[in-house]
Motif scaffolding. Structure first.
Motif, PDB file in Angstrom:
ATOM      1  N   LYS A  43       0.873  -1.060   0.074  1.00 49.70           N
ATOM      2  CA  LYS A  43       0.054  -0.026  -0.206  1.00 49.70           C
ATOM      3  C   LYS A  43       0.987   1.180  -0.069  1.00 49.70           C
ATOM      4  CE  LYS A  43      -3.427  -2.525   2.631  1.00 49.70           C
ATOM      5  NZ  LYS A  43      -4.121  -2.911   3.747  1.00 49.70           N
ATOM      6  N   PRO A  44       0.325   2.457  -0.131  1.00 49.69           N
ATOM      7  CA  PRO A  44       1.270   3.545  -0.292  1.00 49.69           C
ATOM      8  C   PRO A  44       1.843   3.838   0.894  1.00 49.69           C
ATOM      9  CG  PRO A  44      -0.759   4.026  -1.394  1.00 49.69           C
ATOM     10  CD  PRO A  44      -1.047   2.722  -0.903  1.00 49.69           C
ATOM     11  N   ALA A  45       1.120   3.412   2.166  1.00 46.29           N
ATOM     12  CA  ALA A  45       1.739   3.828   3.287  1.00 46.29           C
ATOM     13  C   ALA A  45       3.164   2.834   3.413  1.00 46.29           C
ATOM     14  CB  ALA A  45       0.785   3.582   4.666  1.00 46.29           C
ATOM     15  N   ASN A  46       3.195   1.397   3.076  1.00 47.00           N
ATOM     16  CA  ASN A  46       4.056   0.696   3.088  1.00 47.00           C
ATOM     17  C   ASN A  46       5.354   1.171   2.229  1.00 47.00           C
ATOM     18  OD1 ASN A  46       1.565  -1.582   2.574  1.00 47.00           O
ATOM     19  ND2 ASN A  46       2.740  -1.548   4.434  1.00 47.00           N
ATOM     20  N   ILE A  47       4.944   1.733   0.816  1.00 44.84           N
ATOM     21  CA  ILE A  47       6.250   2.300   0.450  1.00 44.84           C
ATOM     22  C   ILE A  47       6.727   3.460   0.996  1.00 44.84           C
ATOM     23  CG2 ILE A  47       6.704   3.578  -1.721  1.00 44.84           C
ATOM     24  CD1 ILE A  47       5.948   0.691  -2.366  1.00 44.84           C
ATOM     25  N   GLU A  48       5.944   4.353   1.678  1.00 44.90           N
ATOM     26  CA  GLU A  48       6.670   5.542   2.351  1.00 44.90           C
ATOM     27  C   GLU A  48       7.437   5.151   3.557  1.00 44.90           C
ATOM     28  OE1 GLU A  48       3.472   8.315   3.612  1.00 44.90           O
ATOM     29  OE2 GLU A  48       2.323   8.218   1.696  1.00 44.90           O
ATOM     30  N   TYR A  49       6.928   3.981   4.384  1.00 46.18           N
ATOM     31  CA  TYR A  49       7.716   3.511   5.533  1.00 46.18           C
ATOM     32  C   TYR A  49       9.175   3.014   4.690  1.00 46.18           C
ATOM     33  CZ  TYR A  49       9.134   0.348   9.412  1.00 46.18           C
ATOM     34  OH  TYR A  49       9.757  -0.060  10.302  1.00 46.18           O
ATOM     35  N   ILE A  50       8.999   2.167   3.744  1.00 45.08           N
ATOM     36  CA  ILE A  50      10.347   1.600   3.115  1.00 45.08           C
ATOM     37  C   ILE A  50      11.211   2.761   2.687  1.00 45.08           C
ATOM     38  CG2 ILE A  50      11.011   0.282   1.268  1.00 45.08           C
ATOM     39  CD1 ILE A  50       8.543  -1.487   1.526  1.00 45.08           C
ATOM     40  N   MET A  51      10.672   3.669   2.197  1.00 47.59           N
ATOM     41  CA  MET A  51      11.491   4.904   1.779  1.00 47.59           C
ATOM     42  C   MET A  51      12.022   5.548   2.950  1.00 47.59           C
ATOM     43  SD  MET A  51      11.374   5.149  -1.587  1.00 47.59           S
ATOM     44  CE  MET A  51      11.253   6.794  -2.210  1.00 47.59           C
ATOM     45  N   ALA A  52      11.361   5.632   3.792  1.00 49.07           N
ATOM     46  CA  ALA A  52      12.017   6.495   5.290  1.00 49.07           C
ATOM     47  C   ALA A  52      13.026   5.544   5.750  1.00 49.07           C
ATOM     48  CB  ALA A  52      10.710   6.717   6.196  1.00 49.07           C
ATOM     49  N   SER A  53      12.909   4.190   5.891  1.00 50.49           N
ATOM     50  CA  SER A  53      13.862   3.366   6.445  1.00 50.49           C
ATOM     51  C   SER A  53      15.067   3.162   5.578  1.00 50.49           C
ATOM     52  CB  SER A  53      13.353   1.590   6.429  1.00 50.49           C
ATOM     53  OG  SER A  53      12.089   1.893   7.301  1.00 50.49           O
ATOM     54  N   LEU A  54      14.982   3.170   4.174  1.00 49.74           N
ATOM     55  CA  LEU A  54      15.920   3.488   3.376  1.00 49.74           C
ATOM     56  C   LEU A  54      16.649   4.826   3.539  1.00 49.74           C
ATOM     57  CD1 LEU A  54      14.730   1.921   0.025  1.00 49.74           C
ATOM     58  CD2 LEU A  54      16.380   0.950   1.444  1.00 49.74           C
ATOM     59  N   LYS A  55      15.970   5.989   3.955  1.00 44.47           N
ATOM     60  CA  LYS A  55      16.746   7.242   4.099  1.00 44.47           C
ATOM     61  C   LYS A  55      17.570   7.188   5.501  1.00 44.47           C
ATOM     62  CE  LYS A  55      16.293  11.867   3.829  1.00 44.47           C
ATOM     63  NZ  LYS A  55      15.287  13.174   3.619  1.00 44.47           N
ATOM     64  N   VAL A  56      16.896   6.465   6.406  1.00 44.82           N
ATOM     65  CA  VAL A  56      17.792   6.509   7.653  1.00 44.82           C
ATOM     66  C   VAL A  56      18.921   5.707   7.674  1.00 44.82           C
ATOM     67  CG1 VAL A  56      17.673   5.229  10.154  1.00 44.82           C
ATOM     68  CG2 VAL A  56      15.670   6.780   9.021  1.00 44.82           C
ATOM     69  N   ARG A  57      18.735   4.287   6.734  1.00 47.06           N
ATOM     70  CA  ARG A  57      19.938   3.411   6.535  1.00 47.06           C
ATOM     71  C   ARG A  57      21.196   4.076   5.749  1.00 47.06           C
ATOM     72  NH1 ARG A  57      18.575  -1.613   3.329  1.00 47.06           N
ATOM     73  NH2 ARG A  57      17.116  -1.635   4.977  1.00 47.06           N
ATOM     74  N   LYS A  58      20.645   4.926   4.654  1.00 48.41           N
ATOM     75  CA  LYS A  58      21.758   5.778   3.934  1.00 48.41           C
ATOM     76  C   LYS A  58      22.308   6.864   4.856  1.00 48.41           C
ATOM     77  CE  LYS A  58      21.056   6.395  -0.591  1.00 48.41           C
ATOM     78  NZ  LYS A  58      20.449   6.988  -1.932  1.00 48.41           N
ATOM     79  N   THR A  59      21.457   7.449   5.729  1.00 50.52           N
ATOM     80  CA  THR A  59      22.083   8.340   6.973  1.00 50.52           C
ATOM     81  C   THR A  59      23.156   7.581   7.462  1.00 50.52           C
ATOM     82  OG1 THR A  59      20.013   9.910   6.551  1.00 50.52           O
ATOM     83  CG2 THR A  59      21.804  10.219   8.325  1.00 50.52           C
ATOM     84  N   ILE A  60      22.553   6.543   8.069  1.00 52.31           N
ATOM     85  CA  ILE A  60      23.689   5.842   9.075  1.00 52.31           C
ATOM     86  C   ILE A  60      25.062   5.548   8.203  1.00 52.31           C
ATOM     87  CG2 ILE A  60      24.049   3.720  10.260  1.00 52.31           C
ATOM     88  CD1 ILE A  60      21.208   3.817  11.003  1.00 52.31           C
ATOM     89  N   ASP A  61      24.779   5.077   6.803  1.00 53.14           N
ATOM     90  CA  ASP A  61      25.985   4.858   6.186  1.00 53.14           C
ATOM     91  C   ASP A  61      26.857   6.102   5.806  1.00 53.14           C
ATOM     92  OD1 ASP A  61      25.234   2.238   6.010  1.00 53.14           O
ATOM     93  OD2 ASP A  61      24.318   2.431   3.905  1.00 53.14           O
ATOM     94  N   PHE A  62      26.230   7.038   5.621  1.00 56.14           N
ATOM     95  CA  PHE A  62      27.063   8.396   5.578  1.00 56.14           C
ATOM     96  C   PHE A  62      27.643   8.777   6.769  1.00 56.14           C
ATOM     97  CE2 PHE A  62      27.315  13.136   6.085  1.00 56.14           C
ATOM     98  CZ  PHE A  62      27.721  13.336   4.971  1.00 56.14           C
ATOM     99  N   ILE A  63      26.995   8.638   7.881  1.00 59.01           N
ATOM    100  CA  ILE A  63      27.792   8.977   9.122  1.00 59.01           C
ATOM    101  C   ILE A  63      29.192   8.058   9.207  1.00 59.01           C
ATOM    102  CG2 ILE A  63      27.394   8.953  11.565  1.00 59.01           C
ATOM    103  CD1 ILE A  63      24.509   9.647  11.273  1.00 59.01           C
ATOM    104  N   VAL A  64      28.830   7.110   9.244  1.00 62.73           N
ATOM    105  CA  VAL A  64      29.924   5.811   9.228  1.00 62.73           C
ATOM    106  C   VAL A  64      31.110   6.192   8.440  1.00 62.73           C
ATOM    107  CG1 VAL A  64      30.319   3.311   8.934  1.00 62.73           C
ATOM    108  CG2 VAL A  64      28.436   4.020  10.510  1.00 62.73           C
ATOM    109  N   GLU A  65      30.825   6.393   7.229  1.00 64.45           N
ATOM    110  CA  GLU A  65      31.657   6.682   6.208  1.00 64.45           C
ATOM    111  C   GLU A  65      32.284   7.858   6.455  1.00 64.45           C
ATOM    112  OE1 GLU A  65      31.414   7.978   1.417  1.00 64.45           O
ATOM    113  OE2 GLU A  65      30.327   6.237   2.197  1.00 64.45           O
ATOM    114  N   HIS A  66      31.898   8.909   7.253  1.00 69.53           N
ATOM    115  CA  HIS A  66      32.480  10.059   7.474  1.00 69.53           C
ATOM    116  C   HIS A  66      33.006  10.533   8.890  1.00 69.53           C
ATOM    117  CE1 HIS A  66      30.582  10.887   3.669  1.00 69.53           C
ATOM    118  NE2 HIS A  66      31.476  11.852   3.471  1.00 69.53           N
ATOM    119  N   ALA A  67      32.777   9.279   9.607  1.00 64.13           N
ATOM    120  CA  ALA A  67      33.302   9.334  10.986  1.00 64.13           C
ATOM    121  C   ALA A  67      34.912   9.303  11.121  1.00 64.13           C
ATOM    122  CB  ALA A  67      32.614   8.105  11.813  1.00 64.13           C
ATOM    123  N   LYS A  68      35.139  10.323  12.045  1.00 60.69           N
ATOM    124  CA  LYS A  68      36.702  10.278  12.502  1.00 60.69           C
ATOM    125  C   LYS A  68      36.938   9.803  13.738  1.00 60.69           C
ATOM    126  CE  LYS A  68      37.220  14.720   9.802  1.00 60.69           C
ATOM    127  NZ  LYS A  68      37.487  16.131   9.737  1.00 60.69           N
TER     128      LYS A  68
END
Length: 70
Positions: A43-68
């Motif tokens: 359902k559209p709500a499922n897609i929104e949830y998946i997209m939000a989860s992916l954004k959090v995951r990509k943000t975590i990856d960004f933080i880890v990649e740029h951590a000093k």
């Protein structure tokens, strides 16, 4: 989660259609289903949830990649 959203917005981290498709393919494979079968159940709500989860995951990856580490 608020911090991840702020970082994601500041760093302009986006979830692409390709990211979503890869996630749906991964989910389908893990559940012995086709991507088409998975898409039919979403359902559209499922897609929104998946997209939000992916954004959090990509943000975590960004933080880890740029951590000093000192």
């Amino acid at each position: 989660k608020v911090a991840f959203n702020r970082i994601g917005k500041k760093e302009n981290i986006q979830v692409t259609d390709e990211d979503l498709e890869e996630e749906l393919e991964r989910f389908a494979k893990e559940n012995n289903r086709t991507v088409e079968e998975v898409k039919k159940t979403l359902k559209p709500a499922n897609i929104e949830y998946i997209m939000a989860s992916l954004k959090v995951r990509k943000t975590i990856d960004f933080i880890v990649e740029h951590a000093k580490i000192n």
